[in-house]
Design an enzyme around this catalytic site. Sequence first.
Site, PDB file in Angstrom:
ATOM      1  N   SER A  69       0.799  -1.228   0.000  1.00 14.65           N
ATOM      2  CA  SER A  69       0.000   0.000   0.000  1.00 14.65           C
ATOM      3  C   SER A  69       0.831   1.277   0.000  1.00 14.65           C
ATOM      4  O   SER A  69       0.299   2.365  -0.132  1.00 14.65           O
ATOM      5  CB  SER A  69      -0.953   0.002   1.200  1.00 14.65           C
ATOM      6  OG  SER A  69      -0.211   0.014   2.394  1.00 14.65           O
ATOM      7  N   LYS A 106       1.435   4.646   7.143  1.00 18.02           N
ATOM      8  CA  LYS A 106       0.719   5.504   6.187  1.00 18.02           C
ATOM      9  C   LYS A 106       1.253   6.927   6.286  1.00 18.02           C
ATOM     10  O   LYS A 106       1.930   7.292   7.252  1.00 18.02           O
ATOM     11  CB  LYS A 106      -0.792   5.522   6.505  1.00 18.02           C
ATOM     12  CG  LYS A 106      -1.518   4.195   6.287  1.00 18.02           C
ATOM     13  CD  LYS A 106      -1.764   3.917   4.826  1.00 18.02           C
ATOM     14  CE  LYS A 106      -2.429   2.561   4.602  1.00 18.02           C
ATOM     15  NZ  LYS A 106      -1.551   1.418   4.858  1.00 18.02           N
TER      16      LYS A 106
END
Lengths: 149, 426
Positions: A69, A106
């Site tokens: 991701s 993230k």
Amino acid sequence: MLIASNKYRALNIYAPDMESKSPLPYISHGVSAGFPSPAQDFMETKIDLNRELSKNPLSTFYIRVSGNSMIDAGINNADILVVDRSMEPSNGKIAVCLVDGEFTVKRLVTDTDCLYLMPENKAYTPIKITENNQFVVWGIVTYVIKKVA
Amino acid sequence: MYALIDCNNFYVSCERAFQPKYQDRPVVVLSNNDGCIISRSEEAKAMGVPMAAPEFKVRDLLREHNVKVFSSNYPLYGDLSERVMKIMELFTPNVEVYSIDEAFLDFNGITIENHNNYGQQIRETVAKWIGLPICVGFAPTKTLSKAAKRIAKKFQDKTGGVYVIDTDEKRIKALKWLKIEDVWGIGYRTVKKLKAKKVNTALDFTEPHLEAWIRKEMGVTGLRIKYELEGKPAIGDGQVPEVRRSIATTRTFPKQISDFDLLRERITTFAMVTAEKLRKQQSCCHTIIVTLVADKHKLNNPKYYYSRAALLPFASQSGITISNAAVTLLKSMLAETESVIFKKAGVIVTDLIPENTRQFNLFIDENPRHMALMKAMDNINTKMGDRILRLASQAKKTWDMKQEMLSPRYTTNFNEILQINVDSKQ
């Protein structure tokens, strides 16, 4: 040298780490092979990656990642992250986060009244952090180490 | 002022720092070989898991309450402890490490505007930088700072983990609250005697009429404790830690051993590890003791514990010398024991002296090359890990320890660092 201070702000003065054992010689103007090194006399200092990559060794940890991701941020499967827990989180930094007791990595993006954890891969959707989430920034990612050979 | 910092449930907290999913769950850590419980989370304490209980005795309780059990991971605990202590050095140059999870900070000569705030800063730094909860107690003496820490921990909701004894009023209040058995430095036997004299709290201990008794029964150590409780520093720098008088390496075998070669291998390994510990604390030993424990339930013979000592002709810290002596002892013991199956063994060295005060024996002395060899061995083993260099009589793997619930060595082994799936929580 040790530094003591009454002021919390003074904590960003660090005691030097003299224990590292992986120095590489640094020669400022290159060396040519096959000739008794005239550079010997010009050896300046040594590059120590430990020192370069961890500003604050006391709060630095290495983490191996899996998953896709974050590939657009240059973080691929099996890369090693250098994570500094003493750094303050802020908008745009990549962070190791704990969301409801589970780790993830993230980019932090702050909005007026909430926080987004942005993946760097179009196939993934952002995570919106609200008051209902248990959320902690565990540490800030400062470097990515990749194996290429 | 002094401060005592203490990491809460240290081993459990170290495990939780890397496995946060156990943050609110009951967790315990077991001793070497998964024997006894040596660290408990607050949840585990609350459900009545006793400290130091052998694991097998509380196994049902642990299972019933779904308690997460870890084997002890000393490389991890050691690294995190070192980080905590180095963080302390940012707050004062005078840090006296007292145990793996405790340190005295000396603030004499350093002005602090607000001790409570400062304590909170220390706590927040450790919590943020390495994820460990600590408590801090400030007081004018070391003994009182121990008491202050106890209050900080006991009433964490109220104190926020920091307590400062900075007025006489607070001192008296703390001493009234502190039970005599919880006073730092007062041993179990003395407590019994004191209780017989109706001394139940630390405050009782400071009653003037007791002074003569303390002097007679406890000597200078007792008087020091009394002064410290009164707020007069009597325990200075470096007077706290006692140098160890003996070092032991003992293990219970996962399977009982009757084979001589296996026994000799174990004894050699224990001797090598003990010698390494000696070198680490820069001591030499004069006396070596080997112990063997047989399974008493499988014997008609009531004697099941055997031990024998040998005096070296010179003080040594060489693994070769010590293991040779230990194996000689083992052989002589086996020749005279009737038991053939053993479940536990150990090597203990005692009669310790600092390595720099060693006297050489004119007639018999150690081969001087041992010293260089041991140094080289320690260097390589530190660098490569896993005690890669060893004597030929040692088995390939140094430990056959039972560590069934061992967590990774997150901070000391590159192959075991924390792994995160970045895709989770998508």
